[in-house]
Design a protein around this motif. Sequence first.
Motif, PDB file in Angstrom:
ATOM      1  N   THR A 187       0.840  -1.206   0.000  1.00  0.00           N
ATOM      2  CA  THR A 187       0.000   0.000   0.000  1.00  0.00           C
ATOM      3  C   THR A 187       0.873   1.255   0.000  1.00  0.00           C
ATOM      4  O   THR A 187       2.094   1.167  -0.094  1.00  0.00           O
ATOM      5  CB  THR A 187      -0.974  -0.016   1.204  1.00  0.00           C
ATOM      6  N   GLU A 188       0.229   2.431   0.088  1.00  0.00           N
ATOM      7  CA  GLU A 188       0.894   3.732   0.128  1.00  0.00           C
ATOM      8  C   GLU A 188       1.874   3.939  -1.033  1.00  0.00           C
ATOM      9  O   GLU A 188       3.018   4.337  -0.835  1.00  0.00           O
ATOM     10  CB  GLU A 188       1.642   3.925   1.457  1.00  0.00           C
ATOM     11  N   PRO A 189       1.428   3.699  -2.272  1.00  0.00           N
ATOM     12  CA  PRO A 189       2.345   3.930  -3.397  1.00  0.00           C
ATOM     13  C   PRO A 189       2.688   5.413  -3.531  1.00  0.00           C
ATOM     14  O   PRO A 189       1.853   6.278  -3.249  1.00  0.00           O
ATOM     15  CB  PRO A 189       1.535   3.456  -4.605  1.00  0.00           C
ATOM     16  N   GLN A 190       3.918   5.702  -3.948  1.00  0.00           N
ATOM     17  CA  GLN A 190       4.378   7.078  -4.186  1.00  0.00           C
ATOM     18  C   GLN A 190       5.278   7.072  -5.401  1.00  0.00           C
ATOM     19  O   GLN A 190       6.304   6.385  -5.414  1.00  0.00           O
ATOM     20  CB  GLN A 190       5.186   7.584  -2.980  1.00  0.00           C
ATOM     21  N   TRP A 191       4.913   7.836  -6.409  1.00  0.00           N
ATOM     22  CA  TRP A 191       5.722   7.898  -7.613  1.00  0.00           C
ATOM     23  C   TRP A 191       6.995   8.693  -7.355  1.00  0.00           C
ATOM     24  O   TRP A 191       6.948   9.746  -6.701  1.00  0.00           O
ATOM     25  CB  TRP A 191       4.938   8.602  -8.712  1.00  0.00           C
ATOM     26  N   SER A 192       8.095   8.273  -7.888  1.00  0.00           N
ATOM     27  CA  SER A 192       9.301   9.110  -7.864  1.00  0.00           C
ATOM     28  C   SER A 192       9.111  10.244  -8.867  1.00  0.00           C
ATOM     29  O   SER A 192       8.300  10.137  -9.789  1.00  0.00           O
ATOM     30  CB  SER A 192      10.541   8.287  -8.225  1.00  0.00           C
ATOM     31  N   ALA A 193       9.869  11.348  -8.672  1.00  0.00           N
ATOM     32  CA  ALA A 193       9.660  12.538  -9.508  1.00  0.00           C
ATOM     33  C   ALA A 193       9.967  12.260 -10.982  1.00  0.00           C
ATOM     34  O   ALA A 193       9.419  12.912 -11.870  1.00  0.00           O
ATOM     35  CB  ALA A 193      10.522  13.691  -9.003  1.00  0.00           C
ATOM     36  N   ASP A 194      10.859  11.294 -11.262  1.00  0.00           N
ATOM     37  CA  ASP A 194      11.175  10.986 -12.666  1.00  0.00           C
ATOM     38  C   ASP A 194      10.162  10.017 -13.286  1.00  0.00           C
ATOM     39  O   ASP A 194      10.271   9.679 -14.470  1.00  0.00           O
ATOM     40  CB  ASP A 194      12.604  10.444 -12.783  1.00  0.00           C
ATOM     41  N   GLY A 195       9.190   9.585 -12.494  1.00  0.00           N
ATOM     42  CA  GLY A 195       8.144   8.718 -13.037  1.00  0.00           C
ATOM     43  C   GLY A 195       8.569   7.281 -13.255  1.00  0.00           C
ATOM     44  O   GLY A 195       7.780   6.462 -13.720  1.00  0.00           O
ATOM     45  N   GLN A 196       9.809   6.953 -12.932  1.00  0.00           N
ATOM     46  CA  GLN A 196      10.332   5.619 -13.230  1.00  0.00           C
ATOM     47  C   GLN A 196      10.007   4.584 -12.152  1.00  0.00           C
ATOM     48  O   GLN A 196       9.941   3.397 -12.439  1.00  0.00           O
ATOM     49  CB  GLN A 196      11.864   5.681 -13.416  1.00  0.00           C
ATOM     50  N   SER A 197       9.871   5.054 -10.893  1.00  0.00           N
ATOM     51  CA  SER A 197       9.726   4.107  -9.780  1.00  0.00           C
ATOM     52  C   SER A 197       8.483   4.411  -8.954  1.00  0.00           C
ATOM     53  O   SER A 197       7.988   5.538  -8.954  1.00  0.00           O
ATOM     54  CB  SER A 197      10.928   4.187  -8.831  1.00  0.00           C
ATOM     55  N   ILE A 198       8.020   3.401  -8.259  1.00  0.00           N
ATOM     56  CA  ILE A 198       6.973   3.592  -7.252  1.00  0.00           C
ATOM     57  C   ILE A 198       7.494   3.026  -5.935  1.00  0.00           C
ATOM     58  O   ILE A 198       7.900   1.864  -5.864  1.00  0.00           O
ATOM     59  CB  ILE A 198       5.657   2.896  -7.670  1.00  0.00           C
ATOM     60  N   TYR A 199       7.544   3.888  -4.928  1.00  0.00           N
ATOM     61  CA  TYR A 199       7.864   3.453  -3.560  1.00  0.00           C
ATOM     62  C   TYR A 199       6.555   3.052  -2.893  1.00  0.00           C
ATOM     63  O   TYR A 199       5.501   3.634  -3.165  1.00  0.00           O
ATOM     64  CB  TYR A 199       8.525   4.589  -2.777  1.00  0.00           C
ATOM     65  N   PHE A 200       6.598   2.076  -2.003  1.00  0.00           N
ATOM     66  CA  PHE A 200       5.373   1.655  -1.313  1.00  0.00           C
ATOM     67  C   PHE A 200       5.745   0.939  -0.024  1.00  0.00           C
ATOM     68  O   PHE A 200       6.912   0.586   0.194  1.00  0.00           O
ATOM     69  CB  PHE A 200       4.516   0.755  -2.221  1.00  0.00           C
ATOM     70  N   SER A 201       4.767   0.756   0.851  1.00  0.00           N
ATOM     71  CA  SER A 201       5.013  -0.009   2.072  1.00  0.00           C
ATOM     72  C   SER A 201       4.388  -1.388   1.918  1.00  0.00           C
ATOM     73  O   SER A 201       3.353  -1.549   1.270  1.00  0.00           O
ATOM     74  CB  SER A 201       4.461   0.728   3.299  1.00  0.00           C
ATOM     75  N   SER A 202       5.061  -2.381   2.487  1.00  0.00           N
ATOM     76  CA  SER A 202       4.618  -3.767   2.336  1.00  0.00           C
ATOM     77  C   SER A 202       5.004  -4.565   3.576  1.00  0.00           C
ATOM     78  O   SER A 202       6.048  -4.317   4.175  1.00  0.00           O
ATOM     79  CB  SER A 202       5.277  -4.394   1.101  1.00  0.00           C
ATOM     80  N   ASP A 203       4.158  -5.531   3.906  1.00  0.00           N
ATOM     81  CA  ASP A 203       4.481  -6.400   5.049  1.00  0.00           C
ATOM     82  C   ASP A 203       5.009  -7.761   4.589  1.00  0.00           C
ATOM     83  O   ASP A 203       4.980  -8.725   5.334  1.00  0.00           O
ATOM     84  CB  ASP A 203       3.260  -6.572   5.962  1.00  0.00           C
TER      85      ASP A 203
END
Lengths: 426, 175
Positions: free
Chosen positions: A286-302
């Motif tokens: 959950t909690e996806p966050q795009w990087s500013a360059d659009g290449q990556s998505i950060y997220f939290s996971s268990d």
Amino acid sequence: MTTMKTLTSSLILAGLLGGALAGSAQAQIHIEISGVGNNQIPIAIASFADENLAPQQVSAIIRADLERSGAFQIMDAGTISDTADVDYNAWKARGAAAVVVGSVQQLANGSFVVRYKLLDTVKQAKISQLDVMTAPQYPRVSAHKIADDIYLKLTGVRGAFDTRIAYVTEENRKFKLKVADADGENIQEALSSPEPIISPSWSPDGTKVAYVSFEQRKPVVYVQNLITRARVVVANEKGSNSAPSWSPDGSKLAVALSKDGHTQVYVVNADGGGLHRVSNSAGIDTEPQWSADGQSIYFSSDRSGGPQIYRMGANGGDAQRVTFSGNYNISPRISSDGKTLAYISQRDGKFQLYVLDLASSQETRLSDTTNDQSPSFSPNGKYIMYATQAGQRKSLAVVSVDGRVKQRLTAQAGNIKEPTWGPFMQ
Amino acid sequence: MRKISSLAFAITTAAILSACSTPVKVAEPAPVVEAPVVQAPPAAPTRTVAPVVATVVDPLDDPQGVLAKRSVYFDFNSYVVRDDGKAVVQNHSDYLQKKPNRSILIQGNTDERGGAEYNLALGQKRAEAVRKAMTTLGVPESQIEAVSLGKEKPKAEGHDEAAWAENRRADIVYK
């Protein structure tokens, strides 16, 4: 106070002067500042000629903006017009590296023109000047633009004073999504609901906010146009729909959906079409966050037990774990230069704000409160706003990324939470 | 006056006695003395049938019934239906199988500690645990939607273990 101004903020400068400046009892949001930046720049800011014509005192707003940044040591300078001759040597002798002078003029149609000059006392030369025209009700915007220009010219970093924040208030079981200037002024209501609202997220152009509303007895993701009031349901799949995050080009949102039986990350077009799954684990993503360059998505996971922060390609694929300290790291936010990750970590029962330098893996704790949430970078990457708690009241706080300058914003009544800092205004 | 009245009475009496065979012309109308009339009670209707409509009481509406219990509680950091919640799951599963046109939301909740979005995902795990238990008992997926309210709608407003335990919960809500 004038009728144009719906609220005022007060400012307490602790540490620098050891005293407090007067505040207004009418303030809806109260800002408290502590700590000062490294290498403060001494700057004299004059009151602007004829600024009493405007409903808001432009020079006071500029001073408050620069003071809040922690990067300046502000000196009063009486009233000096931008057309006056300035005695550079006298200001240099008083210790000012720069002097700000200006004037306000009201046009026949009610608009204001604010003229300003930034003068360098060492080089004895003008560094910058701006003539800013604003609508009759918004002279404060011209003050924020001038503060942005001063900040840029003297620190080399684009200022983020002329930006906005969105947050949620809860009072008497009424939930409201509000938009304000970054200094907590000019509060406007975007949505009012008897049910909770969480996770507001600004579109990159600053005209829309995506959020999660529980008005349908379950979490549903909406995009609301702040100007036209138009609302679009972006994700209302079976199960829960949450955690919207805009792609940097504004065309898509990453969301967290439980449609497949457990919470996973999906990408959907901003109009609600083209929904597809991008993360793939057996647990919570959950909690996806795009990087500013659009290449990556950060997220939290268990996927490894307690929640940790991961990074994957914007189209999915293998995820790399990013956080390793502590066993509860959530709410990733990535700075616009992609170098710094902000997140909330639980250590010893306290939920606190941390930043991780991704190149060096150096982790720094930025808050000393115990119930912090929802971090959000200023668009210039220099500050992080987050939700915190003072007593039983929820409030907002801002900290510089180096941890040296802290501000706390407290609403006059009720709880204030889920802050998110908007983009540079276009 | 008195003579005339007596005469009139006599004539009237004579007319009645003669069985009205002879109309008698009367100069003046006789004063009528009305005797109080005792109204007879109306006879009970014996030929009309009062209908009875038989209603089936929906057990869902019985405040004393087993279906009145609609909450399933969870231990701290747990997403497994406890033994004390199994009867709630069983009873509503039985009902839903008898009532294929009814459907429910299962709303998962968490205590207040931690992030809003991560708690939303944890609340979802609780709702999913109840959903899976019900589908295992035979309730079709089409009658169940598992959703989460995370920590956003605490039933208990306190900030202690008692409140947290009350809020680690999934609620069955009929649509």
